[in-house]
Design an enzyme around this catalytic site. Structure first.
Site, PDB file in Angstrom:
ATOM      1  N   HIS A  75      -1.434   6.438   8.264  1.00 12.95           N
ATOM      2  CA  HIS A  75      -0.560   7.437   7.624  1.00 12.95           C
ATOM      3  C   HIS A  75      -1.280   8.769   7.446  1.00 12.95           C
ATOM      4  CE1 HIS A  75       3.228   5.566   6.530  1.00 12.95           C
ATOM      5  NE2 HIS A  75       2.631   4.507   6.029  1.00 12.95           N
TER       6      HIS A  75
ATOM      7  N   GLN B 180       3.178   9.776   2.008  1.00 16.11           N
ATOM      8  CA  GLN B 180       4.463   9.116   1.719  1.00 16.11           C
ATOM      9  C   GLN B 180       5.106   9.602   0.429  1.00 16.11           C
ATOM     10  OE1 GLN B 180       2.772   4.941   2.398  1.00 16.11           O
ATOM     11  NE2 GLN B 180       4.881   4.762   3.113  1.00 16.11           N
TER      12      GLN B 180
ATOM     13  N   CYS C 107       7.166  -0.768   6.027  1.00 16.61           N
ATOM     14  CA  CYS C 107       6.623   0.454   5.430  1.00 16.61           C
ATOM     15  C   CYS C 107       7.653   1.006   4.447  1.00 16.61           C
ATOM     16  CB  CYS C 107       6.372   1.471   6.537  1.00 16.61           C
ATOM     17  SG  CYS C 107       5.702   3.032   5.968  1.00 16.61           S
ATOM     18  N   LEU C 108       7.190   1.491   3.287  1.00 21.01           N
ATOM     19  CA  LEU C 108       8.122   2.033   2.291  1.00 21.01           C
ATOM     20  C   LEU C 108       8.866   3.261   2.813  1.00 21.01           C
ATOM     21  CD1 LEU C 108       6.057   1.720  -1.028  1.00 21.01           C
ATOM     22  CD2 LEU C 108       7.936   0.262  -0.251  1.00 21.01           C
TER      23      LEU C 108
ATOM     24  N   HIS D 291      -3.095   0.250   8.305  1.00 21.08           N
ATOM     25  CA  HIS D 291      -1.759   0.847   8.243  1.00 21.08           C
ATOM     26  C   HIS D 291      -1.783   2.121   7.395  1.00 21.08           C
ATOM     27  CE1 HIS D 291       2.806   0.397   7.646  1.00 21.08           C
ATOM     28  NE2 HIS D 291       2.464   1.321   6.756  1.00 21.08           N
ATOM     29  N   GLU D 292      -2.427   2.055   6.228  1.00 17.90           N
ATOM     30  CA  GLU D 292      -2.447   3.216   5.321  1.00 17.90           C
ATOM     31  C   GLU D 292      -3.293   4.357   5.882  1.00 17.90           C
ATOM     32  OE1 GLU D 292      -0.205   3.219   3.217  1.00 17.90           O
ATOM     33  OE2 GLU D 292       0.192   1.074   3.195  1.00 17.90           O
TER      34      GLU D 292
ATOM     35  N   GLY E 188       0.839  -1.189   0.000  1.00 17.31           N
ATOM     36  CA  GLY E 188       0.000   0.000   0.000  1.00 17.31           C
ATOM     37  C   GLY E 188       0.871   1.235   0.000  1.00 17.31           C
TER      38      GLY E 188
END
Ligand code: CO
Length: 166
Positions: A137, A53, A91-92, A133-134, A48
């Site tokens: 953010h 991000q 996470c990216l 999770h997203e 995701g």
């Protein structure tokens, strides 16, 4: 043509801001952003990607599913199961760092699709985990805030804390 967007890394303050609601779904820029975010997520092999991000503090996420990617605009979790499950997350914005995070097993979600149409669905297990999770953010919350244990990359996390990736 979709292009690759640069990822914002922890501890950049953009990752800690509260994102704003999307109001203009129809603009060319916004539709392009969806394509670019999708390409960036695919290229980086993410499950995701949330708009903060890539440096945009707006309520939009893309999710990689086995049936292809979906975009969730102004997503909201309407109901959460009492039952939670713990699993390893990454996470990216925190490459090579992983931790165990407890998440609701089943959630009911409402959002808007890229045409601005309201969608409602139920997500379970990994799909529910990625959405939680997203959406975190969008509120400036990262998985390391919730992780009860960092399983990989503890030293790297300490190193990253000293930097400023903005
Ligand atoms: Co993330």
């Amino acid at each position: 043509m979709a292009k690759l967007l640069p990822i914002t890394y922890f501890p950049c303050k953009d990752l800690r801001k509260k994102s704003k609601k999307v109001v203009d779904f129809k603009s060319k820029e916004f539709q392009q952003l969806i394509l670019d975010m999708d390409k960036t997520m695919q290229e980086k092999d993410g499950l995701g990607l949330a708009a903060p991000q890539i440096g945009k503090n707006i309520n939009m996420v893309v999710i990689n599913t086995s049936d292809g990617s979906i975009v969730l605009i102004n997503p909201k979790i309407m109901r959460k199961s009492w039952k939670k499950e713990s699993a390893e997350e990454g996470c990216l914005s925190l490459p090579d760092i992983y931790g165990m995070v407890n998440r609701h097993k089943i959630i009911r979600v409402t959002a808007f699709d890229k045409q601005g149409k309201k969608i409602k669905f139920i997500a379970e297990d990994l799909f529910a985990r990625v959405i939680q999770h997203e959406i975190d953010h969008l509120r400036g919350v990262l998985f390391i805030d919730k992780a009860k244990e960092i399983t990989k990359g503890k030293d790297k996390l300490e190193e990253m804390k000293k930097n400023d990736y903005c």
